[in-house]
Design a protein around this motif. Structure first.
Motif, PDB file in Angstrom:
ATOM      1  N   GLY A 222       0.784  -1.226   0.000  1.00 35.11           N
ATOM      2  CA  GLY A 222       0.000   0.000   0.000  1.00 35.11           C
ATOM      3  C   GLY A 222       0.811   1.268   0.000  1.00 35.11           C
ATOM      4  O   GLY A 222       0.247   2.363  -0.102  1.00 35.11           O
ATOM      5  N   ASN A 223       2.134   1.172   0.097  1.00 35.97           N
ATOM      6  CA  ASN A 223       2.986   2.371   0.127  1.00 35.97           C
ATOM      7  C   ASN A 223       3.343   2.784  -1.300  1.00 35.97           C
ATOM      8  O   ASN A 223       4.514   2.845  -1.678  1.00 35.97           O
ATOM      9  CB  ASN A 223       4.242   2.129   0.959  1.00 35.97           C
ATOM     10  N   ASP A 224       2.328   3.103  -2.093  1.00 37.33           N
ATOM     11  CA  ASP A 224       2.534   3.379  -3.515  1.00 37.33           C
ATOM     12  C   ASP A 224       3.361   4.636  -3.745  1.00 37.33           C
ATOM     13  O   ASP A 224       4.158   4.706  -4.681  1.00 37.33           O
ATOM     14  CB  ASP A 224       1.178   3.514  -4.218  1.00 37.33           C
ATOM     15  N   SER A 225       3.176   5.674  -2.913  1.00 37.70           N
ATOM     16  CA  SER A 225       3.921   6.915  -3.113  1.00 37.70           C
ATOM     17  C   SER A 225       5.318   6.860  -2.510  1.00 37.70           C
ATOM     18  O   SER A 225       6.163   7.700  -2.824  1.00 37.70           O
ATOM     19  CB  SER A 225       3.155   8.092  -2.501  1.00 37.70           C
ATOM     20  N   LEU A 226       5.583   5.881  -1.632  1.00 41.32           N
ATOM     21  CA  LEU A 226       6.899   5.729  -1.014  1.00 41.32           C
ATOM     22  C   LEU A 226       7.388   4.289  -1.164  1.00 41.32           C
ATOM     23  O   LEU A 226       7.620   3.588  -0.169  1.00 41.32           O
ATOM     24  CB  LEU A 226       6.854   6.122   0.469  1.00 41.32           C
TER      25      LEU A 226
END
Length: 413
Positions: A222-226
């Motif tokens: 779920g950490n798509d932006s990081l």
């Protein structure tokens, strides 16, 4: 008189339009007394109660023979011939707490007699173990176990302390990576005291150590932006931004468990908080990071930690405003302060020109802090120094106050 000025840095922003043990110790001191008598109806209520308080005319004691009645009376602070008022009751309560701290369960009984009231102190001593034992500690030596339990060699232990000691020892095992460790205090046979001494009772602390657990890996979803990329000084992503204390071993294929990290639940909780904070610094104020599955190896000596991230949407600045406040002493609450709105000494347009954070930018915390430093320097050039010391001693403070818009809009609105 030094003028304290508080600048409030207001950011109006909205998200981008989305595409909760039972305690088994013995009962402590019990203080029960007769109902407070009522005095003359002509006097104020509190004075009527105090004036009508009964006079203490006698004191008795039932308990271990090695304690005499005068010593117990002095411990409770009871003075014969004085009234059983609130001050007297407070002294009795403190005395009973001191008895409990020394291993005695105390109860005070009251009896109304001609001329006043008699107090009777009933004391029961808690069992004492002169040499508590620890069993089951195969990986940790005896001296360390005693130290972890908060004891020293030769210390006596009462059974009322046993549960606290067991919990402390269990917690220390957990801190050393023994995630499955448990400690149980088992009472032995109760033996009456010798020559008027306290009763004795063996206490055996049964320790189930379990394996020492080490962290095999942290798995993120779920950490798509990081996303997690790179290694060492070239690392980027959530792991780099949050710097978690728990991590997988360095080159396990080469060094085995040599550079592995023991698994600690408290450190995992700290890492989760650090990850949430990392997202907030980058404008993801609604981000949620939670622990998913703890995946243990068959022998339970390794764990893979699964972390689930719900990033939400980053927040965007729609306007920046500056307002001035003067910090003044609160007349209603001594020692506290209130912030009173006041005129800015520097025009708002000039201050806004110093801001890096502008309309349409993502809400990045370092830009808010950078703008605050720029404000402080501008006021410092005018003699309003804002050193980074105790806030109550600052001549100037700069804050960022976030005000949420009532509806979602795009930056171009």
């Amino acid at each position: 008189m030094r003028r304290a000025v508080l600048l409030s840095f207001l950011c109006w922003f909205v998200p981008i339009a989305a595409a909760a043990p039972q305690d088994d110790r013995p009962v402590g001191p019990v203080l029960q007394g007769p109902p407070a008598p009522q005095g003359s109806a002509d006097a104020p209520a509190d004075e009527r109660v105090q004036d009508a308080a009964p006079v203490v005319v006698g004191f008795g004691f039932e308990g271990p023979s090695r304690y005499d009645v005068d010593r117990m009376r002095e411990t409770l602070g009871v003075v014969i011939g004085t009234r059983l008022d609130d001050a007297q009751r407070e002294r009795i309560a403190r005395g009973m707490e001191s008895l409990w701290a020394t291993g005695m369960v105390a109860d005070v009984e009251y009896q109304v007699v001609p001329g006043g009231i008699e107090l009777r102190l009933v004391v029961t001593e808690l069992p004492l173990d002169l040499s508590p034992r620890f069993v089951g500690n195969e990986r940790v030596d005896d001296d360390d176990v005693v130290e972890w339990a908060g004891l020293r060699r030769g210390d006596e232990v009462r059974f009322s302390q046993a549960r606290t000691i067991a919990l402390q020892l269990e917690e220390r095992y957990h801190q050393e990576g023994y995630y499955f460790a448990s400690v149980r205090a088992v009472p032995g046979e109760l033996v009456p005291g010798v020559a008027g001494g306290p009763p004795e009772q063996d206490i055996i602390f049964e320790i189930d150590e379990g394996p020492k657990v080490r962290v095999r890996a942290l798995r993120y979803s779920g950490n798509d932006s990081l996303p997690i990329r790179g290694w060492g000084p070239w690392a980027s992503g959530l792991r780099h931004e949050a710097s978690p204390k728990l991590r997988g071993p360095i080159m396990r294929w080469l060094f085995g468990s040599l550079f592995s990290v023991p698994f600690r639940k408290d450190r995992l909780d700290e890492d989760v908080v650090a990850m949430r904070e990392a997202y907030r610094r980058l404008g993801y104020l609604d981000a949620v990071v939670q622990v998913g599955e703890l995946e243990f190896s068959d022998d339970r000596s390794w764990v893979t930690i699964h972390l689930v991230v719900d990033e939400g949407e980053p927040y965007i600045v729609t306007s920046v405003r500056v307002a001035g406040f003067q910090r003044m002493a609160d007349q209603r609450r001594p020692g506290e302060y209130v912030d009173v709105p006041t005129e800015l000494l520097v025009p708002e347009d000039e201050l806004l020109a110093l801001c890096k954070l502008e309309r349409g930018d993502r809400l990045l915390r370092y830009e808010v802090e950078s703008d605050g430093i720029a404000f402080a320097r501008r006021y410092g050039s005018m003699g309003h120094i804002a050193p980074l010391v105790d806030p109550d001693r600052r001549a100037l403070r700069v804050l960022g106050e976030l005000v949420f818009a009532p509806r979602r809009v795009t930056p171009s609105t």
